[in-house]
Design a protein around this motif. Sequence first.
Motif, short mmCIF file in Angstrom:
data_model
loop_
_atom_site.label_atom_id
_atom_site.label_comp_id
_atom_site.label_asym_id
_atom_site.label_seq_id
_atom_site.Cartn_x
_atom_site.Cartn_y
_atom_site.Cartn_z
N ALA A 137 0.81 -1.23 0.00
CA ALA A 137 0.00 0.00 0.00
C ALA A 137 0.84 1.28 0.00
O ALA A 137 0.36 2.33 0.36
N SER A 138 2.08 1.17 -0.44
CA SER A 138 2.92 2.38 -0.50
C SER A 138 2.64 3.18 -1.77
O SER A 138 2.93 4.38 -1.82
N TRP A 139 2.09 2.55 -2.80
CA TRP A 139 1.66 3.24 -4.01
C TRP A 139 0.54 2.44 -4.64
O TRP A 139 0.34 1.26 -4.32
N VAL A 140 -0.21 3.06 -5.53
CA VAL A 140 -1.33 2.38 -6.16
C VAL A 140 -1.18 2.43 -7.67
O VAL A 140 -0.77 3.44 -8.25
N GLY A 141 -1.47 1.31 -8.34
CA GLY A 141 -1.45 1.30 -9.79
C GLY A 141 -2.59 2.12 -10.35
O GLY A 141 -3.68 2.16 -9.78
N VAL A 142 -2.35 2.78 -11.48
CA VAL A 142 -3.37 3.64 -12.09
C VAL A 142 -3.80 3.11 -13.45
O VAL A 142 -4.99 3.00 -13.74
N THR A 143 -2.84 2.77 -14.32
CA THR A 143 -3.18 2.20 -15.63
C THR A 143 -2.21 1.08 -15.97
O THR A 143 -1.10 1.02 -15.44
N GLY A 144 -2.61 0.21 -16.88
CA GLY A 144 -1.74 -0.86 -17.35
C GLY A 144 -1.30 -0.59 -18.77
O GLY A 144 -2.07 -0.08 -19.59
N ARG A 145 -0.05 -0.93 -19.05
CA ARG A 145 0.49 -0.76 -20.41
C ARG A 145 1.30 -1.99 -20.76
O ARG A 145 2.22 -2.38 -20.05
N ALA A 146 0.93 -2.62 -21.86
CA ALA A 146 1.60 -3.84 -22.31
C ALA A 146 2.81 -3.49 -23.16
O ALA A 146 2.76 -2.58 -23.99
N ARG A 147 3.88 -4.23 -22.96
CA ARG A 147 5.05 -4.11 -23.83
C ARG A 147 4.77 -4.91 -25.10
O ARG A 147 4.29 -6.05 -25.05
N VAL A 148 5.05 -4.33 -26.24
CA VAL A 148 4.75 -4.97 -27.52
C VAL A 148 5.90 -4.73 -28.49
O VAL A 148 6.80 -3.91 -28.25
N LEU A 149 5.83 -5.44 -29.61
CA LEU A 149 6.76 -5.23 -30.71
C LEU A 149 5.99 -4.56 -31.85
O LEU A 149 5.02 -5.11 -32.36
N ALA A 150 6.41 -3.35 -32.20
CA ALA A 150 5.86 -2.70 -33.38
C ALA A 150 6.72 -3.13 -34.57
O ALA A 150 7.95 -3.07 -34.50
N TYR A 151 6.08 -3.61 -35.65
CA TYR A 151 6.87 -4.10 -36.78
C TYR A 151 6.39 -3.49 -38.08
O TYR A 151 5.24 -3.08 -38.24
N ASP A 152 7.30 -3.44 -39.03
CA ASP A 152 7.03 -2.88 -40.36
C ASP A 152 6.32 -3.95 -41.19
O ASP A 152 6.94 -4.93 -41.61
N SER A 153 5.03 -3.77 -41.41
CA SER A 153 4.23 -4.77 -42.11
C SER A 153 4.58 -4.86 -43.60
O SER A 153 4.15 -5.81 -44.26
N GLU A 154 5.34 -3.91 -44.12
CA GLU A 154 5.78 -3.99 -45.51
C GLU A 154 7.08 -4.77 -45.65
O GLU A 154 7.48 -5.12 -46.76
N ALA A 155 7.74 -5.03 -44.52
CA ALA A 155 8.99 -5.79 -44.54
C ALA A 155 8.83 -7.17 -43.91
O ALA A 155 9.58 -8.10 -44.25
N LEU A 156 7.86 -7.32 -43.01
CA LEU A 156 7.67 -8.57 -42.28
C LEU A 156 6.21 -8.97 -42.26
O LEU A 156 5.33 -8.11 -42.23
N THR A 157 5.98 -10.26 -42.24
CA THR A 157 4.64 -10.76 -41.95
C THR A 157 4.55 -10.99 -40.44
O THR A 157 5.57 -11.04 -39.75
N ALA A 158 3.34 -11.13 -39.95
CA ALA A 158 3.16 -11.35 -38.51
C ALA A 158 3.89 -12.61 -38.06
O ALA A 158 4.43 -12.66 -36.94
N ASP A 159 3.93 -13.63 -38.89
CA ASP A 159 4.58 -14.89 -38.52
C ASP A 159 6.10 -14.75 -38.45
O ASP A 159 6.77 -15.58 -37.82
N GLU A 160 6.65 -13.74 -39.09
CA GLU A 160 8.10 -13.55 -39.09
C GLU A 160 8.59 -12.75 -37.88
O GLU A 160 9.79 -12.68 -37.63
N VAL A 161 7.67 -12.17 -37.13
CA VAL A 161 8.05 -11.41 -35.94
C VAL A 161 8.39 -12.38 -34.82
O VAL A 161 7.63 -13.31 -34.55
N PRO A 162 9.52 -12.22 -34.16
CA PRO A 162 9.91 -13.14 -33.09
C PRO A 162 8.86 -13.18 -31.98
O PRO A 162 8.22 -12.17 -31.66
N SER A 163 8.67 -14.35 -31.39
CA SER A 163 7.73 -14.49 -30.28
C SER A 163 8.37 -14.13 -28.96
O SER A 163 7.69 -13.94 -27.96
N SER A 164 9.71 -14.02 -28.94
CA SER A 164 10.43 -13.64 -27.74
C SER A 164 11.36 -12.48 -28.03
O SER A 164 12.04 -12.46 -29.08
N VAL A 165 11.42 -11.52 -27.12
CA VAL A 165 12.33 -10.38 -27.32
C VAL A 165 13.79 -10.83 -27.30
O VAL A 165 14.64 -10.15 -27.87
N LEU A 166 14.08 -11.93 -26.67
CA LEU A 166 15.46 -12.40 -26.60
C LEU A 166 16.02 -12.67 -27.99
O LEU A 166 17.23 -12.55 -28.22
#
Length: 354
Positions: A137-166
């Motif tokens: 209770a030292s602080w309270v969450g206000v909003t949630g934000r998901a980390r995502v990968l933005a990709y160039d759809s003219e260079a990659l298909t969705a299947d070509e985007v890595p499933s892991s950031v590693l």
Amino acid sequence: MAHVRTLGAIALLATVTLTACAGGDESGDATPSGSTTAAPTAEADGTLTLYSGREEELIQPLLDQFTSETGIEVEVRYAGTTELAALLQEEGDATPADVFLSQDAGALGAVSKAGLFTTLPAEIADTVAAGFTSTDASWVGVTGRARVLAYDSEALTADEVPSSVLDLAEPEWAGKVGIAPSNASFQSFVTALRVLEGEDVAREWLEGLVAGGAQIYPKNTAILEAVQAGEIQIGLINHYYWFRALAEQGEGAMRAQLSFPEAGDAGSIVNVTGAGLLSGAANDADALEFIEYLVSDAGQQYFVDQTFEYPLAGDVTAPEGLPALDTLTNPELDLSDLDTLGETTALLTETGLL
């Protein structure tokens, strides 16, 4: 109609007073280490001082809305979240800030760890579900934000985007990835990577990005613009930047598309913005009412409508088109563990990214 004081904040402070007089609640929860319990006397002078790690463009309209509805004026200092967290630790008890509004949980955890926050009343702290707020209770969450990968759809298909950031540190992605090392959200992600995978994995990943010539940008907006322009193929951002661009430009103009890393991956964390009450403002009813407003339906709806973030409290519905929040959370990660911001910035400096 504007008014000088709502009964909510005064009632909340009264609850704290009764709890303190009773010597604790039935659950036996103790005051968090390094924090103080809110003082029993509610003082209100119609103003509060806010340190905001979130951009003026995003937050000032909310502050204007709050002032219009309550009559309380907000004096605000805008700066980067990491910068403000460091400033608060430097200022200590002498800080003029009443409330710290942070871009991420890591900075909130660091300020809490330094003992600079007071304990929030249960009526505020319990508004947000466990996993998206502090555990003490030292602080309270206000909003949630998901980390995502933005990709160039003219260079990659969705299947070509890595499933892991590693995977982005692999040679095949050399020169094609954009990151923002000075951004608080990126730093919290790296902290999560350290917590989940260990220091060695985090260091190796960062070194791989450096060796591969990852493109450095000052913030998420610039990364998204670079993907949109075809300058890079993939960028690490928070989800809502894309949704803001979509609302402004329309679907047909969005060359950049989003991919959510697979659940459980360090890159799929849902971080939160959040707010804490500084110890020196423990008896400031104006400051407490502001935090209460952030997690009210009015405050939550503002963030959904204007910033496209996940609401964390009340009956407010998430923006259309977002995956359900519970499908993105990582059960292995406690946001309270993101408080080692200093170690992360040291690692980023060591690897040449800061």
